[in-house]
Scaffold this motif. Structure first.
Motif, PDB file in Angstrom:
ATOM      1  N   THR A 266      34.042 -43.547 -43.405  1.00 22.60           N
ATOM      2  CA  THR A 266      33.909 -43.228 -41.982  1.00 22.60           C
ATOM      3  C   THR A 266      35.121 -42.423 -41.554  1.00 22.60           C
ATOM      4  O   THR A 266      36.252 -42.801 -41.849  1.00 22.60           O
ATOM      5  CB  THR A 266      33.820 -44.507 -41.121  1.00 22.60           C
ATOM      6  N   ARG A 267      34.877 -41.339 -40.868  1.00 25.00           N
ATOM      7  CA  ARG A 267      35.922 -40.516 -40.278  1.00 25.00           C
ATOM      8  C   ARG A 267      35.520 -40.245 -38.837  1.00 25.00           C
ATOM      9  O   ARG A 267      34.415 -40.566 -38.418  1.00 25.00           O
ATOM     10  CB  ARG A 267      36.100 -39.182 -41.025  1.00 25.00           C
ATOM     11  N   ALA A 268      36.409 -39.627 -38.111  1.00 19.82           N
ATOM     12  CA  ALA A 268      36.109 -39.327 -36.714  1.00 19.82           C
ATOM     13  C   ALA A 268      36.372 -37.857 -36.438  1.00 19.82           C
ATOM     14  O   ALA A 268      37.210 -37.225 -37.087  1.00 19.82           O
ATOM     15  CB  ALA A 268      36.963 -40.188 -35.792  1.00 19.82           C
TER      16      ALA A 268
ATOM     17  N   SER B 297      41.603 -39.688 -36.449  1.00 17.67           N
ATOM     18  CA  SER B 297      40.505 -40.317 -37.177  1.00 17.67           C
ATOM     19  C   SER B 297      40.790 -41.792 -37.424  1.00 17.67           C
ATOM     20  O   SER B 297      39.902 -42.643 -37.258  1.00 17.67           O
ATOM     21  CB  SER B 297      40.268 -39.587 -38.499  1.00 17.67           C
TER      22      SER B 297
ATOM     23  N   ILE C 223      40.338 -43.780 -34.098  1.00 17.85           N
ATOM     24  CA  ILE C 223      38.934 -44.000 -33.720  1.00 17.85           C
ATOM     25  C   ILE C 223      38.240 -44.949 -34.697  1.00 17.85           C
ATOM     26  O   ILE C 223      37.578 -45.906 -34.290  1.00 17.85           O
ATOM     27  CB  ILE C 223      38.167 -42.662 -33.657  1.00 17.85           C
ATOM     28  N   SER C 224      38.397 -44.705 -35.983  1.00 19.01           N
ATOM     29  CA  SER C 224      37.612 -45.482 -36.948  1.00 19.01           C
ATOM     30  C   SER C 224      38.152 -46.883 -37.203  1.00 19.01           C
ATOM     31  O   SER C 224      37.408 -47.756 -37.645  1.00 19.01           O
ATOM     32  CB  SER C 224      37.472 -44.721 -38.262  1.00 19.01           C
TER      33      SER C 224
ATOM     34  N   THR D 282      33.786 -38.133 -28.847  1.00 18.05           N
ATOM     35  CA  THR D 282      34.349 -38.583 -30.111  1.00 18.05           C
ATOM     36  C   THR D 282      33.199 -39.217 -30.878  1.00 18.05           C
ATOM     37  O   THR D 282      32.406 -39.973 -30.316  1.00 18.05           O
ATOM     38  CB  THR D 282      35.492 -39.593 -29.919  1.00 18.05           C
TER      39      THR D 282
ATOM     40  N   LYS E 160      31.836 -40.963 -34.733  1.00 15.63           N
ATOM     41  CA  LYS E 160      32.144 -41.525 -36.042  1.00 15.63           C
ATOM     42  C   LYS E 160      31.183 -40.875 -37.025  1.00 15.63           C
ATOM     43  O   LYS E 160      29.972 -40.895 -36.829  1.00 15.63           O
ATOM     44  CB  LYS E 160      31.975 -43.041 -36.054  1.00 15.63           C
TER      45      LYS E 160
ATOM     46  N   HIS F  88      29.750 -41.034 -40.634  1.00 12.67           N
ATOM     47  CA  HIS F  88      29.586 -41.949 -41.763  1.00 12.67           C
ATOM     48  C   HIS F  88      28.950 -41.188 -42.926  1.00 12.67           C
ATOM     49  O   HIS F  88      27.950 -40.506 -42.740  1.00 12.67           O
ATOM     50  CB  HIS F  88      28.653 -43.113 -41.405  1.00 12.67           C
TER      51      HIS F  88
ATOM     52  N   TRP G 198      30.369 -41.939 -30.198  1.00 12.07           N
ATOM     53  CA  TRP G 198      31.120 -43.164 -30.007  1.00 12.07           C
ATOM     54  C   TRP G 198      31.672 -43.281 -28.595  1.00 12.07           C
ATOM     55  O   TRP G 198      31.310 -44.189 -27.860  1.00 12.07           O
ATOM     56  CB  TRP G 198      32.218 -43.239 -31.064  1.00 12.07           C
TER      57      TRP G 198
ATOM     58  N   GLY H 276      32.467 -51.623 -36.851  1.00 10.17           N
ATOM     59  CA  GLY H 276      32.248 -50.240 -36.439  1.00 10.17           C
ATOM     60  C   GLY H 276      30.918 -49.758 -36.927  1.00 10.17           C
ATOM     61  O   GLY H 276      30.346 -50.296 -37.844  1.00 10.17           O
TER      62      GLY H 276
END
Length: 171
Positions: free
Chosen positions: A51-53, A93, A96-97, A126, A128, A130, A146, A170
């Motif tokens: 997972t990144r943002a 990132s 957020i994640s 923003t 996420k 996946h 998100w 998350g």
């Protein structure tokens, strides 16, 4: 004396041979991706879901559309280059994640992260992102809206369970 050297040499070759055999077996059973001493996630965590943002500019989009999940191929809005606003992408990132409790101070920190932006009616989503391995050679990437960041505040996705914002894990 010569026979002792030959014995030591044979033992050394045998030890090296065993090490190479064990390594070859491990590489063969892990499809060539065995990095036992790797500190790099791209090697040591290859194939695991991630997972990144990122931030998307949704300024001119309708309220219903901005909250819908979509795939990377169907991404409809341009990304916001966060570095241009003084924000490090990796720090953003992680923020957020990895934040599990989206309290008002955390939302305010997100809003302050960009300084005086967004402004003049700008809306930044923003998201996420996946990703996970599908089969042996495909990756599925899903973008989950998100938090909406505007000059008026930070708003949670109404389509997601609110428990996700208070430590329920998350998306």
């Amino acid at each position: 004396m010569i026979s002792m050297e030959i014995t030591a040499t044979k033992k050394g070759i045998r030890v090296i041979g065993i090490i190479l055999l064990v390594y070859a077996l491990l590489v063969a059973t892990h499809e060539g991706e065995f990095w036992p001493f790797s500190i790099y996630p791209m090697f040591s965590q290859a194939g695991n879901p991630w997972t990144r943002a990122m931030v998307l500019d949704v300024t001119d989009q309708s309220e219903e559309l901005i909250w819908e999940k979509h795939s990377l191929e169907n991404r409809q809005w341009p990304p916001v280059p966060v570095r241009e606003y003084g924000v490090d992408q990796i720090d953003f990132s992680n923020f957020i994640s990895k934040t599990e409790h989206w309290t008002e101070p955390r939302k305010a920190a997100l809003n302050n992260m960009f300084g005086s932006y967004p402004k003049d009616g700008m809306k930044w989503m923003t998201v996420k992102v996946h990703g996970q391995l599908i089969g042996k050679d495909s990756v599925a990437v899903e973008i989950v809206p998100w938090l909406l960041v505007t000059e008026d505040g930070v708003f949670e996705n109404p389509n997601l369970d609110s428990s996700l914002y208070i430590g329920g894990g998350g998306q």
